[in-house]
Design a protein around this motif. Structure first.
Motif, PDB file in Angstrom:
ATOM      1  N   ASN B 103       0.825  -1.212   0.000  1.00 57.34           N
ATOM      2  CA  ASN B 103       0.000   0.000   0.000  1.00 57.34           C
ATOM      3  C   ASN B 103       0.859   1.263   0.000  1.00 57.34           C
ATOM      4  OD1 ASN B 103      -2.657   0.932  -0.115  1.00 57.34           O
ATOM      5  ND2 ASN B 103      -2.608   1.494   2.053  1.00 57.34           N
ATOM      6  N   HIS B 104       1.959   1.223   0.760  1.00 57.12           N
ATOM      7  CA  HIS B 104       2.889   2.366   0.759  1.00 57.12           C
ATOM      8  C   HIS B 104       3.468   2.569  -0.631  1.00 57.12           C
ATOM      9  CE1 HIS B 104       2.513   2.517   5.013  1.00 57.12           C
ATOM     10  NE2 HIS B 104       3.145   1.375   5.232  1.00 57.12           N
ATOM     11  N   PHE B 105       3.751   1.460  -1.300  1.00 57.10           N
ATOM     12  CA  PHE B 105       4.334   1.517  -2.642  1.00 57.10           C
ATOM     13  C   PHE B 105       3.367   2.228  -3.599  1.00 57.10           C
ATOM     14  CE2 PHE B 105       5.287  -1.155  -6.599  1.00 57.10           C
ATOM     15  CZ  PHE B 105       6.352  -0.364  -6.977  1.00 57.10           C
ATOM     16  N   ILE B 106       2.103   1.814  -3.553  1.00 53.48           N
ATOM     17  CA  ILE B 106       1.103   2.408  -4.447  1.00 53.48           C
ATOM     18  C   ILE B 106       1.025   3.924  -4.220  1.00 53.48           C
ATOM     19  CG2 ILE B 106      -1.385   2.546  -4.904  1.00 53.48           C
ATOM     20  CD1 ILE B 106      -1.517  -0.472  -4.209  1.00 53.48           C
ATOM     21  N   HIS B 107       0.974   4.324  -2.956  1.00 54.71           N
ATOM     22  CA  HIS B 107       0.742   5.746  -2.686  1.00 54.71           C
ATOM     23  C   HIS B 107       1.985   6.603  -2.897  1.00 54.71           C
ATOM     24  CE1 HIS B 107      -3.436   5.405  -1.680  1.00 54.71           C
ATOM     25  NE2 HIS B 107      -3.126   4.233  -1.159  1.00 54.71           N
ATOM     26  N   ALA B 108       3.158   6.046  -2.626  1.00 55.73           N
ATOM     27  CA  ALA B 108       4.397   6.798  -2.907  1.00 55.73           C
ATOM     28  C   ALA B 108       4.537   7.007  -4.412  1.00 55.73           C
ATOM     29  CB  ALA B 108       5.603   6.052  -2.345  1.00 55.73           C
TER      30      ALA B 108
END
Ligand code: TPP
Ligand code: MG
Lengths: 69, 272
Positions: B103-108
């Motif tokens: 999820n962090h990957f998607i938003h970053a």
């Protein structure tokens, strides 16, 4: 041709043999000497064949090889 | 000691902690070359989460953060926002990046924040003993998929593209020059730059998935199965089956998050 010297760091080498795979000229062979990591390490058997392409250096996962001219 | 290591690495930390034939050390070397060639050692910070590959972050002679599993990107965003002049390099595993940190990957990526994210794909959770990862191929038998993995592997480059990353490359550790070039471009790219590096893991995915723990066989396997578009074009549809594309896939310019955040701060200060 300038003389090539290939440094193989016996403290860093883990004997994976990727340098032997990467070298197209057959400069390196495995030696019967163990490095500090406990693995048999390669040696520069035919330095005169080296074209300084740096493949052994770039393919070494332990930064144990440096080609110096 | 290698002269490059003396210039860029914490030499007292060598030898690398990685297993014989692990590709992760190639990424240390190519990143060290990139930092050295770009002359940016004084501006680089590195981050790692948890996993074998996350240790890569700790070898450079720069400030670094080692953070909980999956959390490298939120920490990296914070670091970047405190000083946008910093070159922030994130080293993450396939588990760290697309499983727990997905999820962090998607938003970053969606924010297009200026980070260079280098994801080591060994198709498995290496450090913890060979558990199935989102990137594990279908059918693969691992410690936690004893009857074969059911679902197909996740393509992290496609995920990055869909989420909004503006620089995307995939290479393997058997393509060191191309990898070096991609890492240099990723560092210089003003936005979210994602480099997937397929890296052999003789101890886990080699043993369980490719069926060999021999580093030489694993590099040959990568050379045969990870090929460029030009190489792919020469193959018949049947031969393309099971092969994966490598290359520099995307380099686009879109508004960047850290710069815009600071523009906003400056504007609000002026308006006061
Ligand atoms: C919150 C949390 N969950 C689980 C773990 C256990 N753990 C440590 S590393 C790891 C997986 C690492 O896989 P990957 O990110 O692919 O790195 P690799 O070791 O394969 O390079 C897991 C599940 C942990 N340390 N913290
Ligand atoms: Mg992994």
């Amino acid at each position: 041709m300038p003389a090539t010297s290939i440094n193989i760091d016996a403290n860093l080498c883990k004997g994976c043999k990727l340098c032997l795979l990467s070298c197209k000229e057959g400069v390196l062979t495995m030696s019967s000497q163990k490095g500090q990591q406990g693995y048999f390490i390669p040696e520069v058997a035919y330095p005169e064949r080296c074209t300084q392409c740096l493949r052994c250096e770039y393919f070494c996962p332990d930064m144990a090889i440096e080609v110096l001219s | 000691m290698h002269s490059l290591a003396q210039r860029v690495l914490r030499t007292e930390q060598l030898p690398f902690t990685f297993c014989p034939g692990c590709g992760d050390g190639i990424v240390v070397q190519m990143t060290a070359r990139a930092i050295d060639e770009l002359g940016i050692l004084d501006r680089v910070c590195t981050l790692g989460g948890v996993g074998c590959s996350s240790w890569i972050a700790t070898y450079f002679n720069v400030d670094f953060m080692k953070v909980p599993h999956g959390r490298a990107l939120p920490a990296a965003m914070g670091l970047k926002l405190t000083n946008p002049e910093r070159k922030v390099l994130v080293f993450t595993g396939d588990g760290d990046c697309v499983a727990i940190g997905g999820n962090h990957f998607i938003h970053a990526a969606h924010r297009n924040i200026d980070l260079a994210v280098i994801m080591l794909n060994n198709q498995i959770y290496g450090m913890t003993g060979g558990q199935v990862a989102p990137t594990t191929p279908a059918g693969a038998i691992t410690v936690t998929s004893p009857y074969g993995k059911i679902e197909p592997p996740f393509d992290a480059c496609e995920l990055a593209r869909a989420a909004g990353a503006t620089f995307i490359s995939r290479w393997t550790t058997a393509h060191p020059w191309q990898l070096l070039n991609a890492i240099k471009k990723a560092i210089q790219h003003p936005g979210f730059a994602f480099v997937e590096v397929v890296s052999p893991c003789p101890a886990q995915s080699g043993l369980y998935i490719q069926g060999s723990s021999d580093p030489v066989q694993l590099v040959e396997w990568m050379q045969q199965n990870y090929i460029t578009q030009e190489e792919m074009d020469l193959l018949s549809p049947a031969e393309r089956e099971g092969r994966t594309l490598v290359g520099d896939f995307l380099a686009a310019i879109r508004p960047e998050f850290a710069a815009r955040t600071h523009e906003l701060i400056d504007r609000l200060k002026e308006e006061k």
